[in-house]
Design a protein around this motif. Structure first.
Motif, mmCIF file in Angstrom:
data_model
loop_
_atom_site.group_PDB
_atom_site.id
_atom_site.type_symbol
_atom_site.label_atom_id
_atom_site.label_comp_id
_atom_site.label_asym_id
_atom_site.label_seq_id
_atom_site.Cartn_x
_atom_site.Cartn_y
_atom_site.Cartn_z
ATOM 1 N N GLU A 166 103.105 25.680 -26.778
ATOM 2 C CA GLU A 166 103.452 25.390 -25.390
ATOM 3 C C GLU A 166 102.589 24.273 -24.825
ATOM 4 O O GLU A 166 103.087 23.391 -24.103
ATOM 5 C CB GLU A 166 103.327 26.662 -24.559
ATOM 6 C CG GLU A 166 104.409 27.684 -24.901
ATOM 7 C CD GLU A 166 104.152 29.057 -24.330
ATOM 8 O OE1 GLU A 166 103.094 29.259 -23.701
ATOM 9 O OE2 GLU A 166 105.002 29.949 -24.523
ATOM 10 N N LEU A 185 110.929 23.182 -28.995
ATOM 11 C CA LEU A 185 111.036 24.112 -27.873
ATOM 12 C C LEU A 185 112.280 24.983 -27.980
ATOM 13 O O LEU A 185 112.259 26.152 -27.564
ATOM 14 C CB LEU A 185 111.047 23.340 -26.553
ATOM 15 C CG LEU A 185 109.669 22.854 -26.094
ATOM 16 C CD1 LEU A 185 109.804 21.915 -24.909
ATOM 17 C CD2 LEU A 185 108.773 24.038 -25.740
ATOM 18 N N ASP A 199 107.626 30.874 -20.073
ATOM 19 C CA ASP A 199 107.199 29.506 -20.365
ATOM 20 C C ASP A 199 108.131 28.805 -21.344
ATOM 21 O O ASP A 199 108.360 27.599 -21.232
ATOM 22 C CB ASP A 199 105.778 29.499 -20.936
ATOM 23 C CG ASP A 199 104.725 29.608 -19.849
ATOM 24 O OD1 ASP A 199 105.080 29.437 -18.669
ATOM 25 O OD2 ASP A 199 103.556 29.848 -20.176
ATOM 26 N N ALA A 200 108.652 29.549 -22.316
ATOM 27 C CA ALA A 200 109.509 28.909 -23.319
ATOM 28 C C ALA A 200 110.758 28.328 -22.666
ATOM 29 O O ALA A 200 111.150 27.183 -22.929
ATOM 30 C CB ALA A 200 109.890 29.920 -24.401
ATOM 31 N N ALA A 264 98.938 25.301 -18.652
ATOM 32 C CA ALA A 264 99.145 26.447 -19.538
ATOM 33 C C ALA A 264 98.064 27.482 -19.291
ATOM 34 O O ALA A 264 97.002 27.191 -18.765
ATOM 35 C CB ALA A 264 99.117 25.996 -20.999
#
Length: 268
Positions: A166, A185, A199-200, A264
């Motif tokens: 990430e 991704l 987050d993905a 992050a």
């Protein structure tokens, strides 16, 4: 002299020095070495090693552990003179410890690189994280995934790898390489859709948008919303809803630039 030994645990267990791979012999020899690597330099008592190697320890198990240790010492310190004290796999009451330097273990180098990248500008972070992720040859401690003593460390390293993926994606988005980040991704979102904060999904949608694929970005966010509602009975997070609104409005802050990708989570 063959030189310092380097250990690999980000995949099948390996040990090598300047002369090439070192012989680790049988499965229980390898398990002892892996168990000591999991301990990260701390002493592992002989009784713990016995319990970790056998569900039902045989008579003479302690002696067998000593035999495994002696063989490992010959394997990882082939040039050590007879009766000279061990330098790497040392005896320390009530058991044994592996005194490898942090940079001699690929997992430790990986962790250090992830920490370093967090403080670097995007272009440099991208390079550092590419090198860190390249250290992975397969699942961490691959041959010991069913061992209770390895499970927590495997989980910790896997989580750190996902964080590195990430962070690498975030750095790629900041350097204008959104299109290059999309394939990784897509695989990341497919394999880990429920990462903390989604987050993905968020990163994939942002990468698609910055690659000029607004419709695909919105489709990803719709897919995330449908999956959250159907599979988890949850509404999308405020962050995902806000990103969808910003993409529809083509908000200026979504263009590449400092600070446009949320930071992050910190490495553990």
């Amino acid at each position: 002299m063959r030189g310092d030994v380097r250990f690999g645990v980000l995949g099948p267990l390996t040990a090598e020095d300047a002369g090439g791979p070192l012989e680790l012999r049988g499965p229980r020899h390898r398990a002892v070495l892996a168990r000591l690597l999991v301990a990260r330099g701390r002493v592992v008592p002989v009784g713990t090693l016995v319990g970790d190697l056998w569900d039902d320890p045989p008579e003479g198990a302690v002696g067998a552990v000593r035999t495994f240790v002696a063989a490992l010492r010959r394997g990882i310190e082939p040039d050590r003179p007879p009766r000279a004290p061990a330098r790497l796999l040392v005896t320390s009451a009530p058991g044994y410890a592996l005194r490898a330097e942090p940079d001699a273990v690929d997992a430790r180098r990986f962790e250090a690189a992830v920490r370093e990248a967090a403080a670097l500008p995007p272009a440099r972070a991208l390079t550092v994280l590419d090198g860190a992720l390249a250290l992975w040859r397969g699942p961490a401690y691959a041959e010991f995934a069913d061992r209770g003593w390895a499970r927590a460390e495997i989980t910790r390293l896997d989580e750190l790898r996902l964080l590195a993926v990430e962070r690498r994606a975030g750095a790629a988005l900041e350097t204008g390489a959104a299109a290059d980040a999309v394939p990784d991704l897509e695989a990341h979102a497919a394999g880990h859709p429920w990462r903390e904060g989604e987050d993905a999904w968020r990163l994939l949608a942002l990468a698609l948008y910055r690659a000029g694929r607004q419709a695909d970005a919105l489709a990803v966010l719709r897919r995330a919303r449908d999956a959250l509602v159907t599979e988890l009975a949850l509404d999308p997070s405020p962050g995902l809803r806000r990103l969808e609104s910003d993409i529809l409005a083509q908000a200026p802050h979504l263009a590449p630039g400092p600070g446009t990708v949320p930071a992050a989570r910190p490495a553990s």
